[in-house]
Scaffold this motif. Structure first.
Motif, PDB file in Angstrom:
ATOM      1  N   ALA A  11       0.839  -1.197   0.000  1.00  0.00           N
ATOM      2  CA  ALA A  11       0.000   0.000   0.000  1.00  0.00           C
ATOM      3  C   ALA A  11       0.867   1.238   0.000  1.00  0.00           C
ATOM      4  CB  ALA A  11      -0.904  -0.003   1.230  1.00  0.00           C
ATOM      5  N   PRO A  12       0.372   2.354  -0.570  1.00  0.00           N
ATOM      6  CA  PRO A  12       1.137   3.596  -0.563  1.00  0.00           C
ATOM      7  C   PRO A  12       1.417   4.046   0.864  1.00  0.00           C
ATOM      8  CG  PRO A  12      -0.726   3.726  -2.080  1.00  0.00           C
ATOM      9  CD  PRO A  12      -0.894   2.478  -1.293  1.00  0.00           C
ATOM     10  N   LEU A  13       2.553   4.708   1.029  1.00  0.00           N
ATOM     11  CA  LEU A  13       2.968   5.154   2.352  1.00  0.00           C
ATOM     12  C   LEU A  13       2.000   6.173   2.932  1.00  0.00           C
ATOM     13  CD1 LEU A  13       5.146   5.067   4.550  1.00  0.00           C
ATOM     14  CD2 LEU A  13       6.369   6.888   3.340  1.00  0.00           C
ATOM     15  N   THR A  14       1.353   6.958   2.078  1.00  0.00           N
ATOM     16  CA  THR A  14       0.454   8.003   2.575  1.00  0.00           C
ATOM     17  C   THR A  14      -0.766   7.432   3.272  1.00  0.00           C
ATOM     18  OG1 THR A  14      -0.578   8.054   0.392  1.00  0.00           O
ATOM     19  CG2 THR A  14       1.148   9.664   0.829  1.00  0.00           C
ATOM     20  N   LEU A  15      -1.062   6.155   3.061  1.00  0.00           N
ATOM     21  CA  LEU A  15      -2.220   5.545   3.703  1.00  0.00           C
ATOM     22  C   LEU A  15      -1.875   4.939   5.064  1.00  0.00           C
ATOM     23  CD1 LEU A  15      -3.854   3.732   0.647  1.00  0.00           C
ATOM     24  CD2 LEU A  15      -4.372   5.985   1.576  1.00  0.00           C
ATOM     25  N   HIS A  16      -0.593   4.932   5.424  1.00  0.00           N
ATOM     26  CA  HIS A  16      -0.157   4.288   6.657  1.00  0.00           C
ATOM     27  C   HIS A  16       0.233   5.370   7.647  1.00  0.00           C
ATOM     28  CE1 HIS A  16       1.112   1.151   9.251  1.00  0.00           C
ATOM     29  NE2 HIS A  16       2.410   1.352   9.117  1.00  0.00           N
ATOM     30  N   ARG A  17      -0.713   5.836   8.395  1.00  0.00           N
ATOM     31  CA  ARG A  17      -0.480   6.955   9.299  1.00  0.00           C
ATOM     32  C   ARG A  17       0.564   6.647  10.375  1.00  0.00           C
ATOM     33  NH1 ARG A  17      -2.203  11.356   6.623  1.00  0.00           N
ATOM     34  NH2 ARG A  17      -4.254  11.001   5.722  1.00  0.00           N
ATOM     35  N   PRO A  18       0.497   5.494  11.073  1.00  0.00           N
ATOM     36  CA  PRO A  18       1.522   5.229  12.086  1.00  0.00           C
ATOM     37  C   PRO A  18       2.925   5.212  11.503  1.00  0.00           C
ATOM     38  CG  PRO A  18      -0.362   3.768  12.380  1.00  0.00           C
ATOM     39  CD  PRO A  18      -0.574   4.465  11.071  1.00  0.00           C
ATOM     40  N   GLY A  19       3.073   4.679  10.302  1.00  0.00           N
ATOM     41  CA  GLY A  19       4.385   4.669   9.675  1.00  0.00           C
ATOM     42  C   GLY A  19       4.884   6.070   9.371  1.00  0.00           C
ATOM     43  N   LEU A  20       3.969   6.932   8.942  1.00  0.00           N
ATOM     44  CA  LEU A  20       4.356   8.317   8.681  1.00  0.00           C
ATOM     45  C   LEU A  20       4.836   9.001   9.947  1.00  0.00           C
ATOM     46  CD1 LEU A  20       1.647   9.672   6.205  1.00  0.00           C
ATOM     47  CD2 LEU A  20       4.076   9.381   5.777  1.00  0.00           C
ATOM     48  N   ALA A  21       4.105   8.792  11.052  1.00  0.00           N
ATOM     49  CA  ALA A  21       4.492   9.419  12.306  1.00  0.00           C
ATOM     50  C   ALA A  21       5.844   8.898  12.777  1.00  0.00           C
ATOM     51  CB  ALA A  21       3.412   9.157  13.363  1.00  0.00           C
ATOM     52  N   ALA A  22       6.064   7.580  12.649  1.00  0.00           N
ATOM     53  CA  ALA A  22       7.339   7.016  13.073  1.00  0.00           C
ATOM     54  C   ALA A  22       8.483   7.549  12.229  1.00  0.00           C
ATOM     55  CB  ALA A  22       7.272   5.488  12.991  1.00  0.00           C
ATOM     56  N   GLY A  23       8.269   7.637  10.913  1.00  0.00           N
ATOM     57  CA  GLY A  23       9.308   8.192  10.049  1.00  0.00           C
ATOM     58  C   GLY A  23       9.597   9.654  10.341  1.00  0.00           C
ATOM     59  N   ARG A  24       8.551  10.415  10.628  1.00  0.00           N
ATOM     60  CA  ARG A  24       8.737  11.820  10.960  1.00  0.00           C
ATOM     61  C   ARG A  24       9.534  11.983  12.240  1.00  0.00           C
ATOM     62  NH1 ARG A  24       3.494  14.551  13.020  1.00  0.00           N
ATOM     63  NH2 ARG A  24       4.108  13.144  14.715  1.00  0.00           N
ATOM     64  N   ASP A  25       9.196  11.174  13.258  1.00  0.00           N
ATOM     65  CA  ASP A  25       9.910  11.265  14.532  1.00  0.00           C
ATOM     66  C   ASP A  25      11.374  10.864  14.371  1.00  0.00           C
ATOM     67  OD1 ASP A  25       7.524  12.017  15.607  1.00  0.00           O
ATOM     68  OD2 ASP A  25       7.049  10.045  16.476  1.00  0.00           O
ATOM     69  N   ALA A  26      11.633   9.851  13.549  1.00  0.00           N
ATOM     70  CA  ALA A  26      13.021   9.432  13.321  1.00  0.00           C
ATOM     71  C   ALA A  26      13.810  10.534  12.619  1.00  0.00           C
ATOM     72  CB  ALA A  26      13.041   8.139  12.512  1.00  0.00           C
ATOM     73  N   GLN A  27      13.182  11.189  11.650  1.00  0.00           N
ATOM     74  CA  GLN A  27      13.853  12.301  10.955  1.00  0.00           C
ATOM     75  C   GLN A  27      14.127  13.458  11.900  1.00  0.00           C
ATOM     76  OE1 GLN A  27      10.975  13.045   7.934  1.00  0.00           O
ATOM     77  NE2 GLN A  27      11.600  11.311   6.641  1.00  0.00           N
ATOM     78  N   ALA A  28      13.143  13.744  12.802  1.00  0.00           N
ATOM     79  CA  ALA A  28      13.339  14.826  13.757  1.00  0.00           C
ATOM     80  C   ALA A  28      14.470  14.509  14.722  1.00  0.00           C
ATOM     81  CB  ALA A  28      12.040  15.083  14.522  1.00  0.00           C
ATOM     82  N   LEU A  29      14.540  13.257  15.195  1.00  0.00           N
ATOM     83  CA  LEU A  29      15.625  12.868  16.100  1.00  0.00           C
ATOM     84  C   LEU A  29      16.978  12.934  15.405  1.00  0.00           C
ATOM     85  CD1 LEU A  29      13.977   9.836  17.961  1.00  0.00           C
ATOM     86  CD2 LEU A  29      14.545  12.074  18.920  1.00  0.00           C
ATOM     87  N   GLN A  30      17.016  12.544  14.147  1.00  0.00           N
ATOM     88  CA  GLN A  30      18.274  12.610  13.406  1.00  0.00           C
ATOM     89  C   GLN A  30      18.740  14.048  13.233  1.00  0.00           C
ATOM     90  OE1 GLN A  30      18.042  10.811   9.548  1.00  0.00           O
ATOM     91  NE2 GLN A  30      20.230  11.104   9.089  1.00  0.00           N
ATOM     92  N   ARG A  31      17.808  14.939  12.952  1.00  0.00           N
ATOM     93  CA  ARG A  31      18.165  16.354  12.804  1.00  0.00           C
ATOM     94  C   ARG A  31      18.609  16.936  14.153  1.00  0.00           C
ATOM     95  NH1 ARG A  31      19.505  19.896   8.903  1.00  0.00           N
ATOM     96  NH2 ARG A  31      17.692  19.361   7.599  1.00  0.00           N
ATOM     97  N   ALA A  32      17.878  16.588  15.232  1.00  0.00           N
ATOM     98  CA  ALA A  32      18.212  17.142  16.541  1.00  0.00           C
ATOM     99  C   ALA A  32      19.553  16.638  17.052  1.00  0.00           C
ATOM    100  CB  ALA A  32      17.102  16.797  17.537  1.00  0.00           C
ATOM    101  N   ALA A  33      19.966  15.457  16.602  1.00  0.00           N
ATOM    102  CA  ALA A  33      21.242  14.908  17.053  1.00  0.00           C
ATOM    103  C   ALA A  33      22.430  15.440  16.262  1.00  0.00           C
ATOM    104  CB  ALA A  33      21.204  13.376  16.965  1.00  0.00           C
ATOM    105  N   ALA A  34      22.172  16.157  15.181  1.00  0.00           N
ATOM    106  CA  ALA A  34      23.253  16.690  14.360  1.00  0.00           C
ATOM    107  C   ALA A  34      24.001  17.786  15.113  1.00  0.00           C
ATOM    108  CB  ALA A  34      22.701  17.234  13.049  1.00  0.00           C
ATOM    109  N   PRO A  35      25.318  17.922  14.892  1.00  0.00           N
ATOM    110  CA  PRO A  35      26.095  18.936  15.624  1.00  0.00           C
ATOM    111  C   PRO A  35      25.647  20.365  15.335  1.00  0.00           C
ATOM    112  CG  PRO A  35      27.535  17.310  14.568  1.00  0.00           C
ATOM    113  CD  PRO A  35      26.159  17.073  14.043  1.00  0.00           C
TER     114      PRO A  35
END
Length: 530
Positions: free
Chosen positions: A3-27
């Motif tokens: 199924a398209p990623l846009t239909l999987h809300r929990p996956g979107l939230a998890a991916g967004r949180d992972a991206q935010a953590l990666q950005r916040a951990a950057a120097p």
């Protein structure tokens, strides 16, 4: 097939949180936050690339230079500046603040507008569209509530009839429902076939011309009144050096358009009486003593009754359509002792509508084209679909040769295009239900401009931290930054960046709000102590 990623809300939230953590951990996270602060709350910021050069004013000497490749994300972020709250709430919040200042400065003065305008007679006039057919509405004949914002008064029946018959198309001509404020039926026709959708979109398209002629009629009415009362014209010197005799009173306006639920616009207009200074025709001076707010009130009603615009001929309507105001023309005086019509409340009221568009109708889309029109227009669809279909149908090319057997042999295409369709703009503004005007306009003399407010804000931001380098690496104090930039895209790079930037902007706005409240509280305490 997954199924398209846009239909999987929990996956979107998890991916967004992972991206935010990666950005916040950057120097360089805090440097990235500071870099994006100017566009932090924007929904779709504009990304630019190029060179930023710091130049010394007067001499033109280059003080510093930096390419955007050296900045975080190798790009420069700029807020989109969209005024529509449905598209970008943060940019609309800034626009609403500017609109508030534009409206209020014309009432009380300030920001290059003399404070003496506060003594000029001002009225708030509301011009509505006429009826194009019966629609469901909510009417409260008598308010008994203490606060209109929390009104719980019982509305009257929608369309009560002693003899509830039917229209020629077999639909009920009465409605006994007492509609709630959020009822989706509000603004919808009782019978879609009886409703004149063509006339409504044409009225929206030509309402700007109707207002222009109405203001001219208001000024003519006041000029004739001055003549009858013996108030002499004023002699002024034009820019070319010629001496002209002009009326001793003029009207400055600030106008906001509001889209009603039925899809027709109506205007809220502030009309201010000004005089004419014979020595400086650009100065804002009080009107002559013989002209009052009562005269302005009478002029508004007289012009609204008299002015009618007949639109150009159309193949579907050779005689054109009449464009006139509806019967409901409301005029209220500003500062006349009515607590509901104060300077601040009126400015906030108009600024609120300046950030809205067609949201009240339930339709919100970008500009339509031949590839997307079928998704919205339908001659047999609901109310909004028929309005959009009317825009597209009336705006069709109608300037081809009238003889169907004629060919283009020996004829130039330009000869056939010599008479374009005057309704062609309806297609361009089909997503606005035919209305192509600005939602906030004003007379040149009424108040300050949006450009002046934006420039003042930009200068303040550049000078509030004059001792620290800006994001381009150049010192802003005493220099001018010249950018040679190109558009590379819009929107944040990741959903995680969107989350972090918008959270930072929300915290910044909250700190500003708390600071303003603390300052207001301290001022109130000082007044009590005095």
């Amino acid at each position: 097939m997954s199924a398209p990623l846009t239909l999987h809300r929990p996956g979107l939230a998890a991916g967004r949180d992972a991206q935010a953590l990666q950005r916040a951990a950057a120097p360089d996270f805090f440097g990235w936050l500071e870099h994006t602060r100017a566009a932090a709350g924007c929904t779709r910021p504009v990304r630019l690339t190029g060179t930023l050069t710091a130049v010394e004013p007067g001499t033109g000497r280059v003080v510093g230079e930096r390419h955007t490749d050296e900045l975080p994300d190798r790009t420069l972020y700029k807020a989109c500046g969209n005024r529509r709250a449905a598209q970008c709430p943060d940019c609309a919040w800034v626009y609403a603040g500017d609109a508030f200042q534009v409206v209020r400065c014309g009432l009380t003065g300030g920001k290059t507008v003399p404070a003496t305008v506060a003594a000029h007679p001002v009225v708030l006039a509301t011009f509505t569209a006429p009826s194009f057919g019966a629609v469901h509405h909510r009417h409260i004949p008598r308010h008994t509530c203490g606060d209109r914002r929390r009104c719980d008064c019982r509305p009257a029946p929608c369309h009560a009839r002693r003899t509830a018959g039917t229209c020629p198309h077999g639909q009920p001509a009465a409605c006994f429902t007492r509609h709630d404020a959020n009822d989706p039926q509000l603004g919808r026709p009782l019978c879609l076939a009886c409703y004149d959708h063509d006339h409504q979109v044409v009225w929206n398209a030509f309402s700007g011309e109707l207002w222009r002629r109405t203001k001219q009629a208001i000024e003519r009415h006041l000029t004739a009144l001055c003549r009858r009362r013996g108030i002499a014209p004023v002699q002024v010197v034009t820019d070319s050096g010629k001496v002209r005799r002009v009326p001793p009173v003029r009207v400055s306006h600030g106008k906001v358009a509001e889209m009603q639920r039925r899809g027709a616009v109506h205007f809220h207009v502030l009309l201010r009486l000004d005089g004419v200074d014979p020595h400086d025709r650009h100065a804002l001076v009080p009107p002559p003593a013989g002209i009052t707010a009562d005269d302005l009130d009478d002029a508004v009603h007289a012009a609204a009754r008299q002015i009618t615009v007949t639109t150009p001929a159309h193949p579907d309507r050779p005689r054109g359509w009449p464009v006139a105001w509806g019967e409901q023309v409301d005029v209220r005086r500003i500062g006349a002792g009515d607590g509901d019509v104060t300077d601040g409340k009126v400015a906030a009221y108009l600024a609120k509508y300046a950030t809205k568009s067609t949201e009240a109708t339930g339709h919100c889309s970008t500009r339509l084209n031949p590839d997307t029109i079928d998704a919205y227009a339908d001659p047999e669809g609901d109310h909004l679909a028929r309005l959009i279909d009317s825009c597209w149908r009336l705006g069709r090319p109608t300037h081809r040769h009238s003889n169907p057997t004629a060919t283009l042999t020996g004829e130039r295409q330009g000869d056939l295009d010599s008479k374009p369709n005057p309704y062609a703009g309806l297609r361009r503004w089909a997503h606005m239900l035919g209305y192509g005007g600005h939602f906030l306009t004003k007379a040149r003399r009424y108040s300050v401009t949006f450009g002046l407010l934006r420039d003042t804000r930009a200068v303040y931001r550049r000078t509030e931290d004059a001792d620290t380098p800006d994001t381009a690496g150049t010192v802003t104090a005493g220099t001018v930054t010249v950018g040679t930039l190109a558009f590379v895209g819009s929107g944040w790079l990741t959903n995680g960046d969107t989350l972090l930037a918008n959270t930072s902007a929300a915290q910044y706005r909250e700190r500003q709000r708390i600071g303003r409240e603390e300052l207001a509280h301290e001022a109130w305490l000082s007044g009590v102590a005095a």
